[in-house]
Structure formats: structure tokens, C-alpha cells
Design a protein around this motif. Structure first.
Motif, PDB file in Angstrom:
ATOM      1  N   GLY A 107      33.410  60.271  16.250  1.00 34.16           N
ATOM      2  CA  GLY A 107      34.613  59.719  15.625  1.00 34.16           C
ATOM      3  C   GLY A 107      34.321  58.780  14.472  1.00 34.16           C
ATOM      4  O   GLY A 107      35.221  58.431  13.715  1.00 34.16           O
ATOM      5  N   SER A 108      33.080  58.387  14.301  1.00 30.95           N
ATOM      6  CA  SER A 108      32.712  57.467  13.224  1.00 30.95           C
ATOM      7  C   SER A 108      32.592  58.216  11.901  1.00 30.95           C
ATOM      8  O   SER A 108      32.227  59.386  11.865  1.00 30.95           O
ATOM      9  N   GLU A 109      32.921  57.541  10.809  1.00 29.92           N
ATOM     10  CA  GLU A 109      32.765  58.125   9.483  1.00 29.92           C
ATOM     11  C   GLU A 109      31.489  57.633   8.804  1.00 29.92           C
ATOM     12  O   GLU A 109      31.238  57.964   7.648  1.00 29.92           O
ATOM     13  N   GLY A 114      21.526  61.630  14.047  1.00 29.91           N
ATOM     14  CA  GLY A 114      22.226  62.649  14.812  1.00 29.91           C
ATOM     15  C   GLY A 114      23.491  63.160  14.163  1.00 29.91           C
ATOM     16  O   GLY A 114      24.130  64.074  14.685  1.00 29.91           O
ATOM     17  N   ALA A 115      23.858  62.591  13.011  1.00 33.22           N
ATOM     18  CA  ALA A 115      25.081  63.013  12.333  1.00 33.22           C
ATOM     19  C   ALA A 115      24.909  64.378  11.684  1.00 33.22           C
ATOM     20  O   ALA A 115      23.827  64.728  11.215  1.00 33.22           O
ATOM     21  N   THR A 116      25.989  65.126  11.659  1.00 28.80           N
ATOM     22  CA  THR A 116      26.056  66.342  10.849  1.00 28.80           C
ATOM     23  C   THR A 116      26.878  65.958   9.626  1.00 28.80           C
ATOM     24  O   THR A 116      28.007  65.480   9.760  1.00 28.80           O
ATOM     25  N   ALA A 157      25.754  55.538   4.888  1.00 30.22           N
ATOM     26  CA  ALA A 157      26.861  55.832   3.976  1.00 30.22           C
ATOM     27  C   ALA A 157      28.073  56.271   4.794  1.00 30.22           C
ATOM     28  O   ALA A 157      27.963  56.615   5.972  1.00 30.22           O
ATOM     29  N   ARG A 158      29.221  56.262   4.162  1.00 34.44           N
ATOM     30  CA  ARG A 158      30.470  56.668   4.811  1.00 34.44           C
ATOM     31  C   ARG A 158      31.111  57.807   4.014  1.00 34.44           C
ATOM     32  O   ARG A 158      30.739  58.056   2.870  1.00 34.44           O
ATOM     33  N   VAL A 159      32.088  58.465   4.627  1.00 31.68           N
ATOM     34  CA  VAL A 159      32.819  59.529   3.950  1.00 31.68           C
ATOM     35  C   VAL A 159      33.408  58.958   2.655  1.00 31.68           C
ATOM     36  O   VAL A 159      34.003  57.879   2.654  1.00 31.68           O
ATOM     37  N   GLY A 160      33.193  59.682   1.551  1.00 24.07           N
ATOM     38  CA  GLY A 160      33.697  59.250   0.247  1.00 24.07           C
ATOM     39  C   GLY A 160      32.672  58.487  -0.579  1.00 24.07           C
ATOM     40  O   GLY A 160      32.845  58.332  -1.787  1.00 24.07           O
ATOM     41  N   ASP A 161      31.604  57.988   0.057  1.00 25.75           N
ATOM     42  CA  ASP A 161      30.578  57.240  -0.679  1.00 25.75           C
ATOM     43  C   ASP A 161      29.743  58.178  -1.540  1.00 25.75           C
ATOM     44  O   ASP A 161      29.558  59.350  -1.203  1.00 25.75           O
ATOM     45  N   GLU A 162      29.241  57.634  -2.642  1.00 25.93           N
ATOM     46  CA  GLU A 162      28.257  58.340  -3.452  1.00 25.93           C
ATOM     47  C   GLU A 162      26.938  57.600  -3.304  1.00 25.93           C
ATOM     48  O   GLU A 162      26.891  56.378  -3.395  1.00 25.93           O
ATOM     49  N   VAL A 179      31.539  63.704   7.986  1.00 23.51           N
ATOM     50  CA  VAL A 179      30.539  63.283   8.955  1.00 23.51           C
ATOM     51  C   VAL A 179      31.068  63.614  10.335  1.00 23.51           C
ATOM     52  O   VAL A 179      32.232  63.320  10.651  1.00 23.51           O
ATOM     53  N   SER A 180      30.223  64.251  11.149  1.00 25.31           N
ATOM     54  CA  SER A 180      30.633  64.534  12.514  1.00 25.31           C
ATOM     55  C   SER A 180      29.464  64.326  13.468  1.00 25.31           C
ATOM     56  O   SER A 180      28.307  64.339  13.053  1.00 25.31           O
ATOM     57  N   TYR A 181      29.818  64.122  14.722  1.00 27.63           N
ATOM     58  CA  TYR A 181      28.827  63.910  15.781  1.00 27.63           C
ATOM     59  C   TYR A 181      29.195  64.804  16.961  1.00 27.63           C
ATOM     60  O   TYR A 181      30.371  65.167  17.122  1.00 27.63           O
ATOM     61  N   PRO A 182      28.218  65.130  17.811  1.00 25.43           N
ATOM     62  CA  PRO A 182      28.568  65.897  19.011  1.00 25.43           C
ATOM     63  C   PRO A 182      29.468  65.058  19.918  1.00 25.43           C
ATOM     64  O   PRO A 182      29.387  63.831  19.934  1.00 25.43           O
TER      65      PRO A 182
END
Length: 186
Positions: A107-109, A114-116, A157-162, A179-182
Motif C-alpha cells: 500500500g505504500s507509494e 522488495g518493491a515492484t 523515491a515515491r510515485v511521481g518523483d524523478e 510502486v507495488s508490494y506483495p
């Protein structure tokens, strides 16, 4: 000096043929629970199954007499050295492994181990990678080691970051798209 008195290397160093990259100095050996289980299963299979089978073959071949021309004996001894080297390698890597469950970040951005991650480079090419441990990353499956330059650039980094990625061809800009996680196991 006669060749008979020279010692050939039996490859008894701690690196495997096609070895994984060494861990960064002072770094941790992060690994997912699934990767840890896979390495542990490989170690147990070598110790419990393959090594005893090869020892039995070598013992049988040695009992046949002349060892210098005995292919089963020579190959078996070579294979035993390979197995023992792999056992040592796996034992050391498992001892220093730090198991990290990526599902705790579900649920984290923000990008953690381990992130995809889906990202687009400055030419608009989109890629999707999963950041894994050194011992479990498989480029054919789009799994990248956490010490790889692209992973290091993306971590935190977070979603939207460059983020800037230094490459031999110059600095490339990557935009984090997703960004997604299991999901946590129940």
C-alpha cells in the motif's frame, strides 16, 4: 621442476564459477523470505542428496583400482569440490542474510526493498522491475539486485518523483510511475 610436483588449483576459493557479486563493504545481505527458503532448500538438497550420491560414486570408482584413468573417480572428485564450494558459499550467505518481508510496505507509494516499480526514462521507455536481494535477483524475470545502480537511484523515491541515474552514456532521468508490494500472507 617436474610437472608432477606442481599443485594445480582445485578451485577451492570461496567464489563460485559465475559467482554473484560481492556484498558492499559493511553492507547487509538483504533477501526476501522466499529467496531465503530457496537458498536453504538448495543447501539442504546438496547436503542431503547430491553430495552423498557423489561420495558413493567416488567410493565405488576408487574401489575399481587405477584412479588415474578412472573417469567416474576423476569426475566425481571434481564434482565433490564443486559441491563443497557451493555448500560453503551458501552457508556463509545464509548466515549473514537479513530476511526482509516486502509485504510490510503493501500500500505504500515509497520504494523500499522488495518493491515492484514501473518507471519511464527520459526517452519515454517504460520498464517494470522488482528490487530483490543479490542472491535471488534474476534479470530474465525483471528482478534487479538492490545494489544495482537503477535500484539505488529508485530507493526511497515515491510515485511521481524523478530521480537521476548515472550511466556510462550520461545522466538519465527516471520518473516513478507505480510502486507495488506483495500482499501480506494470512
Amino acid at each position: 621442476m617436474s610437472k608432477a610436483f606442481t599443485k594445480e588449483s582445485d578451485g577451492d576459493d570461496d567464489e563460485d564459477i559465475g559467482a554473484l557479486p560481492p556484498l558492499p563493504t559493511g553492507g547487509k545481505n538483504y533477501i526476501t523470505p522466499q529467496g531465503f527458503a530457496r537458498l536453504k532448500n538448495e543447501l539442504l538438497a546438496l547436503i542431503d542428496n547430491e553430495r552423498p550420491r557423489i561420495v558413493e560414486t567416488v567410493h565405488w570408482a576408487a574401489s575399481n583400482g587405477d584412479r588415474s584413468e578412472n573417469g567416474d573417480y576423476l569426475y566425481g572428485k571434481k564434482r565433490l569440490r564443486e559441491i563443497d564450494r557451493r555448500i560453503r558459499f551458501l552457508t556463509k550467505r545464509l548466515e549473514i542474510a537479513e530476511v526482509v518481508d516486502p509485504s510490510i510496505h503493501a500500500g505504500s507509494e515509497q520504494i523500499y526493498f522488495g518493491a515492484t516499480v514501473s518507471y519511464a526514462d527520459d526517452e519515454g521507455v517504460e520498464r517494470r522491475i522488482t528490487i530483490m536481494g543479490i542472491d535471488e535477483a534474476d534479470s530474465a524475470q525483471a528482478q534487479v539486485s538492490w545494489i544495482a545502480p537503477v535500484s539505488r537511484a529508485l530507493l526511497k523515491a515515491r510515485v511521481g518523483d524523478e530521480v537521476a541515474l548515472a550511466t556510462p552514456a550520461g545522466v538519465r532521468m527516471l520518473e516513478v510511475l507505480e510502486v507495488s508490494y506483495p500482499e501480506p500472507s494470512k
